[in-house]
Design an enzyme around this catalytic site. Structure first.
Site, mmCIF file in Angstrom:
data_model
loop_
_atom_site.group_PDB
_atom_site.id
_atom_site.type_symbol
_atom_site.label_atom_id
_atom_site.label_comp_id
_atom_site.label_asym_id
_atom_site.label_seq_id
_atom_site.Cartn_x
_atom_site.Cartn_y
_atom_site.Cartn_z
ATOM 1 N N LYS A 121 -13.724 11.109 -18.105
ATOM 2 C CA LYS A 121 -14.691 12.331 -18.004
ATOM 3 C C LYS A 121 -15.866 12.407 -19.162
ATOM 4 O O LYS A 121 -16.877 12.307 -18.951
ATOM 5 C CB LYS A 121 -14.288 13.535 -17.702
ATOM 6 C CG LYS A 121 -13.331 13.615 -16.289
ATOM 7 C CD LYS A 121 -12.499 14.767 -16.140
ATOM 8 C CE LYS A 121 -11.525 14.724 -14.994
ATOM 9 N NZ LYS A 121 -10.355 15.727 -14.861
ATOM 10 N N GLN B 274 -7.287 20.280 -18.170
ATOM 11 C CA GLN B 274 -6.650 19.144 -17.345
ATOM 12 C C GLN B 274 -5.281 19.491 -17.232
ATOM 13 O O GLN B 274 -4.468 19.829 -17.825
ATOM 14 C CB GLN B 274 -6.607 17.837 -18.373
ATOM 15 C CG GLN B 274 -6.173 16.523 -17.635
ATOM 16 C CD GLN B 274 -7.205 16.125 -16.715
ATOM 17 O OE1 GLN B 274 -8.226 16.141 -16.520
ATOM 18 N NE2 GLN B 274 -6.410 15.844 -15.394
ATOM 19 N N ASP C 196 -13.959 22.564 -12.275
ATOM 20 C CA ASP C 196 -12.823 22.272 -11.265
ATOM 21 C C ASP C 196 -12.661 23.060 -10.384
ATOM 22 O O ASP C 196 -12.194 22.493 -9.198
ATOM 23 C CB ASP C 196 -11.603 22.125 -12.051
ATOM 24 C CG ASP C 196 -11.046 20.937 -12.737
ATOM 25 O OD1 ASP C 196 -10.325 21.110 -13.550
ATOM 26 O OD2 ASP C 196 -11.668 19.852 -12.317
#
Lengths: 348, 348
Positions: free
Chosen positions: B102, B146, B169
């Site tokens: 990412k 994450q 997200d």
């Protein structure tokens, strides 16, 4: 049991054979039970299959007793009597009927309630002020705004203004988010009603095919959410394989999927959408539809669901009637949600 | 066109007849195209059916170009350069790989980024403090934590701590609520990736049967939400009839439903779950699975999806590979979400 000899084997065989037969007093014949379903329909001694009609009115009475008992306990413990406030805008006949049913039921169960009427010309700001006032009012346990609202008012803004802990309709964005994440929350009343009907009737859902017809955010989507999710999560789900059909589902495909469904939940708002040829034999049919139809003979307005009740009940295993099915259960779940809100309210 | 005479009718007929035939140079024969599919498989001049393999890597490149261009425009207009911050807890190898991908991609596209590492022993309070600090930091456009997190940390509390407008997200409860209400919001990256693959490949969804296998709140549920909802809503949906299957769906029923599906989205985490006998001819197969398998021959670890790729591609119309399918697209959608967050950020 002793080892079988020729004599015992034959005796057992005779017992088994005779247990297949039942004497019919009417026709004075022996009926072979194994072939009963293949017999001529003219044989009147056959029992015709009719679905179990699930009375929402009866189930709602059970829930009312539970709610009454909870309220009595709360009050006996020195807590405030639970109070439901309903905001009703405009003159829609159906809305007035629904609200009257809710407040009347609240009284029957020992809850206090109030209806706050506003004309259809009310502004969004006035409504928000009213909601903020009620949010702060500690005597109010549950607050709901009867939908639909006039077009000039943003329904989403109104639903998000109600304090989530008083949101007995479960429409606040945080309650919707919690619902979709399988967290404990206020479950929208109609979806909660369908859930309770299924549970209390003993209809299996784990691993079963459940067809939900209709995807409205207040009814169809929450039902699908409840029924497909994990039964071991904080807010337990039905572990069913859920098929979400709606107005973009072509009719032949709807029929094909319905023929595979163990449970059909019709929440489409289309009279006679679900017909007998579509449903699987022995399926459970939950009719959430509320359609006002004019009787062609009498000219009177009557309520029908989305299911062709008379025809489908000859094939289904369970069926809910309209009226007297999901409707009374929806009101009962609003009462349950209000008591839950009262139990969770801060006591300071 | 003039009225057909005997001569023109016969001429048209000959034209039509000759268009059915194609001369095969290899076998020096005329092939009747109408019977091609019924011909013997030994005839080598037959084109064998193979699915269109949809390259997620290629589609991701298209999206990268769009993101790069958006970033260049934003910076040229005098805005801050978009910045993605990633919080990474512990030593999980896969998590470190994902985060590295990412941040590397962010750099490639002209975005700045930073990774904040914490040991697995970090406390929930420390994490919350860090998130609150980043929420207030105006130089940070997008913030993601994450997953998965160590067991002693409440993932839900962490996801709800990220400011919804920086939540690239899409896991904040308000973003989940908005997603489920078809409102404009941050769509979880994997679901957004599947959506973009379907749209950019031109796969039809309106009125089609779409089978989603897997019901995780981060992947399966958002995919089902996007695909069943109304294409005319604020956040447009796919208007498909969505079937939500999961680990409680018995395999025979999964096969039966898969045989009716025009699109199968496999997000179950079970290698070779979707086999050729299950899928409909010409169906679109989107493989979201990421499973690490040890190759029985070489002993090396390799990535496989949930689909038996080699067999299914002989039957499907479209298929995404693993790796090189949904994975690169997921990263591209995180980049898209970060730019969206940067565009929506207050400029004061």
């Amino acid at each position: 049991m002793a080892a079988p000899t020729a004599l015992t084997v034959n005796y057992t065989r005779i017992q088994t054979l005779t247990s297949y037969f039942q004497h019919c007093r009417r026709s004075k014949r022996w009926i072979n039970l194994k072939t009963v379903n293949r017999r001529s329909p003219f044989c009147q001694s056959l029992k015709r299959h009719v679905a179990t009609v699930v009375s929402g009115t009866e189930l709602a009475r059970q829930i009312h007793k539970e709610v009454q008992s909870d309220i009595a306990k709360l009050v006996a413990q020195g807590n405030r009597r639970p109070h439901l406030s309903v905001i009703l805008v405009g003159d829609d006949h159906a809305s007035h009927t629904y609200v009257r049913n809710k407040t009347r039921t609240a009284s029957l169960l020992g809850m206090s309630s109030s209806t706050i009427f506003r004309p259809s010309s009310v502004s969004q700001e006035e409504m928000l002020e009213l909601i903020y006032k009620f949010n702060k009012d500690r005597s109010i346990s549950g607050l709901l705004v009867q939908l639909p609202l006039p077009a000039h008012i943003n329904e989403r803004a109104i639903c998000n203004a109600v304090a989530p802990e008083k949101d007995v309709d479960g429409f606040h964005i945080v309650n919707i988010g919690k619902l979709c994440l399988d967290q404990r929350c206020m479950v929208p009343a109609t979806a909660a009603a369908v859930w309770e009907i299924i549970r209390r009737t003993g209809i299996e859902t784990v691993g079963k095919n459940v067809l939900v017809v209709g995807r409205s955010k207040n009814v169809g989507m929450p039902i699908a959410m409840l029924l497909h999710s994990d039964r071991n999560h904080e807010r337990p789900g039905g572990d069913a394989t859920v098929i979400m059909a709606h107005r973009c589902t072509p009719l032949p495909r709807l029929k094909e999927l319905a023929s595979l469904a163990d449970v059909v939940i019709a929440a489409a708002g289309v009279p006679h959408l679900i017909t007998a040829d579509m449903v699987k034999e022995g399926a459970a049919i939950i009719d959430v539809g509320i359609n006002r139809m004019q009787d062609p003979v009498t000219g009177k307005l009557r309520l029908v669901g989305d299911v062709d009740f008379e025809a489908v009940k000859e094939k289904a295993g369970f069926i809910t009637p309209v009226p007297g099915g999901v409707g009374p259960m929806t009101i009962a779940m609003v009462m349950k949600n209000t008591v839950t809100a009262a139990k969770n309210a801060p006591t300071y």
